[in-house]
Design an enzyme around this catalytic site. Structure first.
Site, short mmCIF file in Angstrom:
data_model
loop_
_atom_site.label_atom_id
_atom_site.label_comp_id
_atom_site.label_asym_id
_atom_site.label_seq_id
_atom_site.Cartn_x
_atom_site.Cartn_y
_atom_site.Cartn_z
N ASP A 169 -1.67 -6.72 5.66
CA ASP A 169 -1.19 -5.68 4.73
C ASP A 169 0.05 -6.31 4.07
O ASP A 169 0.16 -7.55 4.03
CB ASP A 169 -0.86 -4.38 5.49
CG ASP A 169 -0.64 -3.19 4.55
OD1 ASP A 169 -1.64 -2.61 4.07
OD2 ASP A 169 0.52 -2.83 4.27
N LYS A 193 -3.06 1.18 12.47
CA LYS A 193 -2.14 0.39 11.62
C LYS A 193 -1.03 -0.11 12.50
O LYS A 193 -0.69 0.52 13.51
CB LYS A 193 -1.56 1.27 10.51
CG LYS A 193 -1.03 0.50 9.34
CD LYS A 193 -2.14 0.18 8.36
CE LYS A 193 -1.72 -0.71 7.23
NZ LYS A 193 -2.76 -0.76 6.18
P1 NDP Z 1 1.54 -8.25 -0.46
O1 NDP Z 1 2.59 -8.40 0.53
O2 NDP Z 1 0.59 -9.35 -0.71
O3 NDP Z 1 2.16 -7.85 -1.88
C1 NDP Z 1 2.95 -6.71 -2.01
C2 NDP Z 1 3.47 -6.65 -3.43
O4 NDP Z 1 4.07 -5.37 -3.64
C3 NDP Z 1 4.54 -7.68 -3.70
O5 NDP Z 1 4.50 -8.04 -5.05
C4 NDP Z 1 5.81 -6.93 -3.35
O6 NDP Z 1 6.98 -7.41 -4.00
C5 NDP Z 1 5.49 -5.54 -3.87
N1 NDP Z 1 6.26 -4.57 -3.10
C6 NDP Z 1 6.20 -4.36 -1.76
N2 NDP Z 1 7.07 -3.41 -1.39
C7 NDP Z 1 7.69 -3.03 -2.51
C8 NDP Z 1 8.69 -2.08 -2.79
N3 NDP Z 1 9.24 -1.33 -1.81
N4 NDP Z 1 9.08 -1.92 -4.08
C9 NDP Z 1 8.52 -2.70 -5.06
N5 NDP Z 1 7.57 -3.61 -4.87
C10 NDP Z 1 7.16 -3.77 -3.62
O7 NDP Z 1 0.76 -6.91 -0.03
P2 NDP Z 1 -0.70 -6.41 -0.46
O8 NDP Z 1 -0.99 -6.82 -1.85
O9 NDP Z 1 -1.62 -6.75 0.62
O10 NDP Z 1 -0.49 -4.82 -0.40
C11 NDP Z 1 -0.13 -4.06 -1.54
C12 NDP Z 1 -0.53 -2.61 -1.32
O11 NDP Z 1 -1.96 -2.53 -1.10
C13 NDP Z 1 0.08 -1.93 -0.08
O12 NDP Z 1 0.26 -0.56 -0.37
C14 NDP Z 1 -0.99 -2.09 0.98
O13 NDP Z 1 -0.89 -1.12 1.99
C15 NDP Z 1 -2.23 -1.86 0.12
N6 NDP Z 1 -3.49 -2.38 0.65
C16 NDP Z 1 -3.64 -3.68 1.03
C17 NDP Z 1 -4.85 -4.14 1.48
C18 NDP Z 1 -5.09 -5.56 1.83
O14 NDP Z 1 -6.24 -5.90 2.14
N7 NDP Z 1 -4.11 -6.43 1.79
C19 NDP Z 1 -6.00 -3.23 1.63
C20 NDP Z 1 -5.77 -1.90 1.13
C21 NDP Z 1 -4.55 -1.52 0.68
P3 NDP Z 1 8.08 -8.21 -3.11
O15 NDP Z 1 7.45 -9.54 -2.82
O16 NDP Z 1 9.26 -8.28 -3.99
O17 NDP Z 1 8.30 -7.39 -1.87
O1 2IT Z 2 -4.77 -0.67 4.01
C1 2IT Z 2 -5.77 -1.34 4.33
O2 2IT Z 2 -6.92 -0.89 4.23
C2 2IT Z 2 -5.58 -2.73 4.78
N1 2IT Z 2 -4.44 -3.19 4.80
C3 2IT Z 2 -6.73 -3.55 5.22
C4 2IT Z 2 -7.12 -3.25 6.64
C5 2IT Z 2 -8.16 -4.14 7.26
O3 2IT Z 2 -8.40 -3.95 8.46
O4 2IT Z 2 -8.73 -5.00 6.59
#
Ligand code: NDP
Ligand code: 2IT
Length: 448
Positions: free
Chosen positions: A166, A126
């Site tokens: 992420d 990461k």
């Molecule tokens: P994005 O940046 O696309 O979206 C994140 C969302 O979560 C936004 O709406 C953001 O609001 C909100 N958020 C972030 N931090 C906070 C906080 N401290 N308090 C409240 N709201 C918060 O990220 P992703 O959708 O990609 O990721 C979301 C989650 O999923 C994370 O935990 C990530 O690690 C996990 N994840 C992502 C993957 C991926 O492929 N993208 C894969 C597996 C897991 P704001 O805009 O106001 O910050």
């Molecule tokens: O938390 C996760 O699994 C991710 N942000 C996606 C990682 C990836 O390599 O696609």
């Protein structure tokens, strides 16, 4: 708790006392490994736990960049290369002001077991930065990404480490990062990043994969109690990549999504977010980069500033924002309101106390490392397609994603049963993810 496990957890805490979320992730995983550690003496004999909690390598670097006024700023960049026993390091990049080494070690540690569960040959890693993309112009984000890659390119590669997105890193950032990678190295690199755009080697369905996969996992859990998604009321947190496509799949399967949120608060739409409203949210978040509050104004619904959606009555909760966003009180509210399943789209969104409440109430609980593994799975499929110099259709990738999520569910379910705790997906996912990596480490000698 087993003395060996306890001593490893204590050593982790003593070594880096400030890395609280890393301690939380290590404690959660190691505690659930107890039956496996007791059953097979080889893990203790080979000091597997002591080794698995220590990253193989951490890269920390300076990221200077210039804003639109010509002022120079400096952020910190990281890549935690945690474990490569079963494949090249693989995992996302997070750009968020809360990023520090402890946060990335927690995420990298989780990624080891998640990637193992996918069945694909990917190790755990990461990275990211404390850079805050919010409020920055496209050119400032571009400048930052370019500077970040000027250093990161030295440490990644298809056989070494393959980053992706992420929080705060989506299509725009990956495009800028990939462009600079090519500029400095003068090569496409068979697959050095995933989540690329479809015009330059990205896989179809990668943007959808985490959200879709989370709902596929929820569907499999519901099957075990003769339930399905149709007609269910769903609360979702977040409004980013994972939340958007989790919502889309819920709508596809006939469920009603009543909440979404960002760090300013949540919207509550009692009629449900339909396809048209979701398209509006996607435009708001991905193009205009606005705030979820604007939804409340546009569709005349409630906006609850600085609060979470977990007090709402629902059947299924999908936390899709960030770590520790569901605490004890909120977990109790979910139980009291009759929720039947909590499925983690985010990484570690439930606090340990929240997990305990959900599990004790016999609410179905899917840990992130199983439920949100769809994203990294399709990243693995992007690597496979790039290696073949070929591509699969949307339908083919979606069908493979679906099968992987069904397999992960089955693995977690069967492993929990085998170790005497049927229905405990947390135990099942942790143990199954661990066994494969630990055995690979043992086979490759103590130097791993
Ligand atoms: P994005 O940046 O696309 O979206 C994140 C969302 O979560 C936004 O709406 C953001 O609001 C909100 N958020 C972030 N931090 C906070 C906080 N401290 N308090 C409240 N709201 C918060 O990220 P992703 O959708 O990609 O990721 C979301 C989650 O999923 C994370 O935990 C990530 O690690 C996990 N994840 C992502 C993957 C991926 O492929 N993208 C894969 C597996 C897991 P704001 O805009 O106001 O910050
Ligand atoms: O938390 C996760 O699994 C991710 N942000 C996606 C990682 C990836 O390599 O696609």
């Amino acid at each position: 708790m087993d003395k060996y496990i306890e001593s490893v957890i204590e050593a982790v805490k003593a070594k880096d006392p400030e890395e609280k979320v890393f301690h939380q992730a290590v404690t959660e995983v190691l505690e659930t490994l107890e039956p496996a550690i007791k059953k097979f003496s080889k893990y203790k004999e080979n000091a597997i736990l002591e080794r698995i909690v220590e990253p193989e390598r951490v890269i920390l670097f300076r990221v200077p960049w210039v804003d639109d006024k010509g002022e120079v700023h400096v952020n910190r960049g990281y890549r935690v290369q945690f474990n490569s026993a079963i494949g090249p390091y693989k995992g996302g990049l997070r750009f968020h002001p809360t990023v520090n080494l402890g946060v990335l070690k927690f995420l990298g540690f989780e990624q080891i077991f998640k990637n193992s569960l996918t069945g694909l040959p990917m190790g755990g890693g990461k990275g990211g930065s404390d850079f805050d993309p919010k409020g920055k112009s496209d050119s400032e984000v571009r400048n930052f990404c370019h500077s970040f890659m000027l250093e990161l390119n030295k440490h990644i590669g298809q056989f070494i480490d393959v980053p992706a997105g992420d929080i705060g890193v989506g299509a725009r950032e990956i495009g800028n990062l990939y462009g600079m990678y090519r500029k400095v190295t003068n090569k496409h690199g068979t697959c050095v990043l995933t989540g690329k755009g479809p015009t330059y080697g990205g896989s179809l369905i990668r943007p959808e994969a985490t959200g879709y996969g989370t709902v596929y996992f929820a569907k499999e859990m519901l099957k075990t109690i003769d339930e399905d998604m149709k007609g269910k009321v769903v609360t979702i947190s977040g409004a980013g990549n994972v939340a958007q496509f989790a919502a889309e799949k819920c709508i596809d399967l006939g469920a009603k999504v009543i909440t979404m949120s960002d760090s300013d608060g949540n919207i509550f739409d009692p009629d449900g977010i339909d396809r048209e409203k979701l398209a509006w949210i996607m435009e708001l978040k991905n193009v205009r980069r606005g705030r979820i509050k604007e939804y409340a104004e546009e569709f005349d619904v409630e906006f609850n500033p600085k609060s979470s959606p977990w007090g709402r009555k629902c059947d299924i909760a999908l936390p899709c924002a960030t770590q520790n966003e569901v605490d004890k009180k909120e977990a109790q509210a979910l139980v009291d309101n009759g929720a039947i399943a909590v499925c983690e789209g985010a990484n570690m969104p439930l606090t340990p106390a929240a997990i305990e409440i959900i599990q004790e109430a016999k609410v179905l609980y899917a840990p992130g490392k199983a439920a949100n593994a769809g994203g990294v799975s399709v990243s693995g499929l992007e690597m496979a397609q790039n290696s073949m110099r070929y591509f699969w259709s949307r339908e083919e990738v979606d069908q493979k994603l679906h099968q992987i999520m069904v397999n992960i569910h089955q693995t977690a379910y069967n492993t929990a049963k085998m170790f005497g705790e049927p229905g405990n997906y947390m135990l099942g996912a942790n143990v199954a993810g661990f066994l494969k990596v630990a055995d690979a480490m043992i086979s490759q000698s103590y130097l791993m």
